[in-house]
Design a protein around this motif. Structure first.
Motif, mmCIF file in Angstrom:
data_model
loop_
_atom_site.group_PDB
_atom_site.id
_atom_site.type_symbol
_atom_site.label_atom_id
_atom_site.label_comp_id
_atom_site.label_asym_id
_atom_site.label_seq_id
_atom_site.Cartn_x
_atom_site.Cartn_y
_atom_site.Cartn_z
ATOM 1 N N LEU A 1 23.190 27.094 47.694
ATOM 2 C CA LEU A 1 23.708 28.143 47.104
ATOM 3 C C LEU A 1 25.309 27.561 47.642
ATOM 4 O O LEU A 1 26.257 28.165 48.943
ATOM 5 N N GLY A 2 26.476 26.904 47.070
ATOM 6 C CA GLY A 2 27.793 26.465 47.434
ATOM 7 C C GLY A 2 27.455 25.687 48.517
ATOM 8 O O GLY A 2 26.569 24.517 49.090
ATOM 9 N N LYS A 3 28.127 25.786 49.865
ATOM 10 C CA LYS A 3 28.355 24.830 51.348
ATOM 11 C C LYS A 3 26.418 25.371 51.969
ATOM 12 O O LYS A 3 26.800 25.149 53.102
ATOM 13 N N SER A 4 26.323 26.283 51.242
ATOM 14 C CA SER A 4 25.323 27.284 51.789
ATOM 15 C C SER A 4 23.842 27.134 51.688
ATOM 16 O O SER A 4 23.994 26.978 50.336
ATOM 17 N N ILE A 5 22.681 27.985 52.401
ATOM 18 C CA ILE A 5 21.868 27.929 52.304
ATOM 19 C C ILE A 5 21.434 29.431 52.384
ATOM 20 O O ILE A 5 21.917 30.160 52.938
ATOM 21 N N GLN B 1 38.229 32.789 43.751
ATOM 22 C CA GLN B 1 38.349 34.433 43.130
ATOM 23 C C GLN B 1 38.649 35.163 44.372
ATOM 24 O O GLN B 1 37.254 35.568 44.788
ATOM 25 N N ASP B 2 38.884 36.259 44.652
ATOM 26 C CA ASP B 2 39.681 37.469 45.362
ATOM 27 C C ASP B 2 38.591 36.803 46.661
ATOM 28 O O ASP B 2 37.696 38.055 47.093
ATOM 29 N N GLY B 3 38.911 36.131 47.367
ATOM 30 C CA GLY B 3 38.125 35.689 48.539
ATOM 31 C C GLY B 3 36.599 35.500 48.620
ATOM 32 O O GLY B 3 35.521 35.116 49.345
ATOM 33 N N GLN B 4 35.616 35.314 47.757
ATOM 34 C CA GLN B 4 34.991 34.997 46.847
ATOM 35 C C GLN B 4 34.654 33.284 47.226
ATOM 36 O O GLN B 4 35.602 32.797 46.324
ATOM 37 N N GLU B 5 33.510 32.153 47.768
ATOM 38 C CA GLU B 5 33.636 31.067 47.187
ATOM 39 C C GLU B 5 33.513 30.621 45.484
ATOM 40 O O GLU B 5 32.714 31.507 44.811
ATOM 41 N N THR B 6 34.406 29.589 45.483
ATOM 42 C CA THR B 6 34.480 29.208 44.251
ATOM 43 C C THR B 6 32.522 28.299 43.925
ATOM 44 O O THR B 6 32.270 28.179 44.539
ATOM 45 N N THR B 7 32.546 28.929 42.769
ATOM 46 C CA THR B 7 31.269 28.765 42.192
ATOM 47 C C THR B 7 31.100 27.362 41.078
ATOM 48 O O THR B 7 32.226 27.522 40.619
ATOM 49 N N MET B 8 30.044 26.764 40.849
ATOM 50 C CA MET B 8 29.905 26.302 39.381
ATOM 51 C C MET B 8 30.321 26.554 38.489
ATOM 52 O O MET B 8 30.489 25.568 38.220
ATOM 53 N N GLU B 9 30.312 27.458 38.328
ATOM 54 C CA GLU B 9 29.863 28.248 37.369
ATOM 55 C C GLU B 9 31.513 28.113 36.566
ATOM 56 O O GLU B 9 32.262 28.107 35.524
ATOM 57 N N ASP B 10 31.843 28.952 37.819
ATOM 58 C CA ASP B 10 33.909 29.229 37.607
ATOM 59 C C ASP B 10 34.648 27.781 37.836
ATOM 60 O O ASP B 10 35.324 27.622 36.823
ATOM 61 N N VAL B 11 33.869 26.435 37.860
ATOM 62 C CA VAL B 11 34.387 24.814 37.928
ATOM 63 C C VAL B 11 34.024 24.746 36.412
ATOM 64 O O VAL B 11 35.541 24.135 35.414
ATOM 65 N N PHE B 12 32.997 24.734 35.795
ATOM 66 C CA PHE B 12 32.504 24.446 34.591
ATOM 67 C C PHE B 12 33.399 25.539 33.441
ATOM 68 O O PHE B 12 33.712 24.663 33.400
ATOM 69 N N ILE B 13 33.545 27.110 33.863
ATOM 70 C CA ILE B 13 34.689 27.343 32.824
ATOM 71 C C ILE B 13 35.619 27.155 33.197
ATOM 72 O O ILE B 13 36.676 27.022 32.097
ATOM 73 N N GLY B 14 36.432 26.817 33.854
ATOM 74 C CA GLY B 14 37.734 26.639 34.322
ATOM 75 C C GLY B 14 37.983 25.414 33.847
ATOM 76 O O GLY B 14 39.276 25.016 32.906
ATOM 77 N N LEU B 15 36.936 24.531 33.885
ATOM 78 C CA LEU B 15 37.031 22.744 33.506
ATOM 79 C C LEU B 15 37.417 22.680 31.887
ATOM 80 O O LEU B 15 38.472 22.353 30.892
ATOM 81 N N LEU B 16 36.633 23.170 31.375
ATOM 82 C CA LEU B 16 36.534 23.943 29.868
ATOM 83 C C LEU B 16 37.493 24.031 29.438
ATOM 84 O O LEU B 16 38.180 24.289 27.750
ATOM 85 N N GLN B 17 38.245 25.773 30.316
ATOM 86 C CA GLN B 17 39.390 26.374 29.877
ATOM 87 C C GLN B 17 40.639 25.129 29.566
ATOM 88 O O GLN B 17 41.538 25.418 28.616
ATOM 89 N N THR B 18 40.349 24.765 30.777
ATOM 90 C CA THR B 18 42.304 24.380 30.648
ATOM 91 C C THR B 18 42.133 22.997 30.002
ATOM 92 O O THR B 18 43.359 22.242 28.674
ATOM 93 N N HIS B 19 40.733 22.450 29.834
ATOM 94 C CA HIS B 19 40.522 21.063 28.289
ATOM 95 C C HIS B 19 41.060 21.769 26.775
ATOM 96 O O HIS B 19 41.793 20.932 26.148
ATOM 97 N N HIS B 20 39.996 23.036 26.283
ATOM 98 C CA HIS B 20 40.892 23.402 25.375
ATOM 99 C C HIS B 20 42.413 23.777 25.182
ATOM 100 O O HIS B 20 42.656 24.118 24.399
#
Length: 593
Positions: A280-284, A572-591
């Motif tokens: 999960l992210g950089k950790s196990i 986000q709010d001190g939480q490590e960025t997830t791949m879902e954040d990346v996915f949605i962020g990239l697609l929203q920026t694209h659109h």
């Protein structure tokens, strides 16, 4: 996505049946398959409360779909009573079906009809008055974001849009109780969020009661309360956070920067103090057997860190089911022959300006990337992004319009059939013959790959033993639980020991235990030099990839390791960025760009 407060603040689950919209009392249901009696539900009792989202959560074969079909009167119980909206379901199934909405896993859209024609058809079937239709259609289409697609054929919608249209068709007559059987399987993260927004709106604005089954455990935390079901019995019925608290003190985040994530996960999985280990992210993320300070028998080399982590519903689910899981039921570590131990740094898959046109429409538009031997490479994108088309071209299943690609050193434009002999392919819907037994499926595919005589027998026995399929050897493929269909599909794809393995959404809809078993095997294959190309909508699986590309509208938006892609986005709010954040962020920026 957080639960809206107006839904979250409902009273916690209780045993009251007076206001319940669905009541099971000592309900038992059995089926007979292969002359064996299977108990799908074993005398269960529960009450589903109104005007909230209740999650029906359990592993493959737990009884979720049977629960749904009994609730609608499509099946009759062997014993017990059940009521829906105060109606006796056994005595008046047609009355129940007139009052509730039910969206099964495979909702029957008519793909050669337009969105509007599908709506009209279901409105006719459900007796919706003509004068109320236009207003209802407009509201539902706006809610689903389908206003601009009224005249598009349903067959030309993306997977996520088809799911939303299926839900809209279920709702053309507003039901008081809505049953959704795994509505988010096979749809991308953005479509999943949109489907959940629709569900929340229905509860908040129409006072609807929703029972939703899912194999995605992050979705359990989006429910007001959860019914946890396993082997036909209810293990608990409460708020998701109540389940999570039961594993407090047993959840840990472990980092060892000088150890590869897959190696660290394997090391921790084999530690006697550890019940579960997940990348999960950089950790196990680790679940320990006891709520005490975690002492590893075989700690990783320094420097490493062990930090306590907040429990979540999936931790409780996995801890509870793994505790009762017999190792003999799990597949063994896959061991292949020597044909894959070659130069690690060579490129095994190369796509160079790959194009696929359908008339004037560019499904894939100048896509380029390369994959090295022994690498797990992810191909991600929203429904309709072009990843499946790219995938099928790389497998040699679809002609290339222009550009070039090679797999295992062979040009797919000139030697597609020869390249396919070096490829293992696991299709999204599992390319198995449902009316053949497990043994017959293995025999057929072994012959199709050119295996003969003793070699053929040896590989069939290898598959039965490695994937723990021997007890099911005489069972038809279509009767297998989804997790076992997945095992059989992987066994079939590996019969000829391919150099390259293509996995098209291989864990869609399977539960977390089956998903963990599957990825342990894929990691083992990569360690032995097999090159793996995978498409997935499950963003935590993107963490298992060494590198990946994210596509939109036929083009590559981003490429890199999960860590390098996440570095582009702030926490986000001190939480490590997830791949879902990346996915949605990239697609929203694209659109929006």
């Amino acid at each position: 996505m957080p639960l809206p407060s107006s839904i979250k603040d409902k009273n916690p689950a209780d045993s009251s049946t007076s206001a319940a919209v669905l009541v099971f009392d000592q309900v038992k249901k059995t089926f007979t398959a292969d002359k064996t009696t299977i108990t799908a539900l074993d005398g269960i009792s529960c009450a589903i409360q109104p005007q909230r989202v209740t999650g029906l959560i359990g592993p493959d074969g737990a009884g979720k779909t049977t629960f749904m079909r009994l609730s609608t009167g499509l099946l009759q119980p062997d014993h017990g009573t059940l009521q829906a909206l105060g109606i006796d379901v056994i005595r008046d199934p047609l009355e129940v079906q007139a009052q509730i909405g039910y969206m099964p896993q495979r909702f029957g859209l008519y793909e050669d009809l337009s969105v509007q024609e599908n709506l009209d058809l279901y409105a006719n079937l459900q007796g919706v008055p003509q004068q109320t239709r236009n207003e209802r259609y407009a509201r539902l289409l706006a809610m689903a974001g389908l206003e601009d697609f009224r005249h598009r054929l349903a067959g030309r919608l993306s997977g996520g849009m088809k799911q939303k249209l299926g839900l809209v068709c279920t709702l053309v007559r507003p039901p008081r109780l809505l049953l959704l059987d795994e509505p988010t399987v096979g749809v991308d993260p953005i479509s999943r969020r949109e489907l959940w927004e629709i569900v929340y709106q229905l509860v908040e604005t129409e006072g609807m009661s929703v029972l939703l089954s899912t194999a995605y455990l992050d979705e359990a935390e989006r429910c007001t309360e959860v019914v946890l079901i396993h082997q036909g019995q209810i293990l608990g019925h409460d708020r998701p956070e109540v389940f999570s608290r039961r594993v407090t003190g047993r959840i840990w985040s472990i980092r060892a920067p000088h150890v590869a994530k897959r190696s660290l996960q394997l090391r921790l999985s084999n530690d006697p103090a550890v019940l579960d280990a997940l990348i999960l992210g950089k950790s196990i993320r680790v679940v320990s057997h006891t709520p005490e300070t975690l002492h590893l028998a075989d700690p990783p080399p320094e420097p490493y860190s062990i930090e306590p982590a907040e429990p979540r519903f999936e931790d409780y689910f996995v801890a509870t089911l793994k505790k009762n899981h017999r190792p003999a039921d799990s597949p063994a570590r896959i061991t292949l022959g020597q044909n894959n131990h070659r130069i690690v740094d060579e490129d095994v898959i190369v796509a160079d300006n790959l194009v696929r046109r359908f008339g004037s429409f560019y499904a894939v538009d100048r896509v380029s990337f390369s994959v090295r031997r022994g690498e797990i490479f992810g191909l991600l994108g929203a429904n309709g992004a072009g990843k499946t088309t790219t995938f099928r071209m790389l497998c040699g299943l679809l002609p290339i319009s222009s550009g070039s690609c090679s797999v295992a050193g062979m040009n797919l434009r000139t030697a597609a059939s020869a390249a396919r002999s070096r490829i293992g392919y696991m299709a999204q819907k599992f390319s198995l013959y449902g009316n053949l037994t497990v043994l017959q499926n293995l025999g057929f595919f072994a012959s199709a790959y050119g295996l003969r005589g003793q070699e053929r027998l040896d590989r069939i026995n290898w598959a039965l033993d490695t994937f723990a399929l021997t007890p099911y050897s005489g069972s038809e493929g279509q009767s297998l639980p989804l997790g076992f269909k997945q095992r059989l599909a992987l066994a079939v794809a590996l019969m000829h020991e391919p150099e390259v393995l293509f996995l098209d959404e291989p864990t869609s809809g399977v539960d977390p235990l089956a998903r963990r078993e599957f990825w342990a095997q894929i990691n083992s294959l990569a360690d032995q030099g097999v090159t793996v190309l995978v498409t997935t909508h499950f963003m935590e699986e993107a963490e298992y990839c060494d590198r990946l590309v994210i596509m939109a509208e036929g083009r590559v938006l981003a490429e890199g390791s999960p860590e390098s892609l996440k570095e582009q986005f702030d926490e986000q709010d001190g939480q490590e960025t997830t791949m879902e954040d990346v996915f949605i962020g990239l697609l929203q920026t694209h659109h929006h760009g």
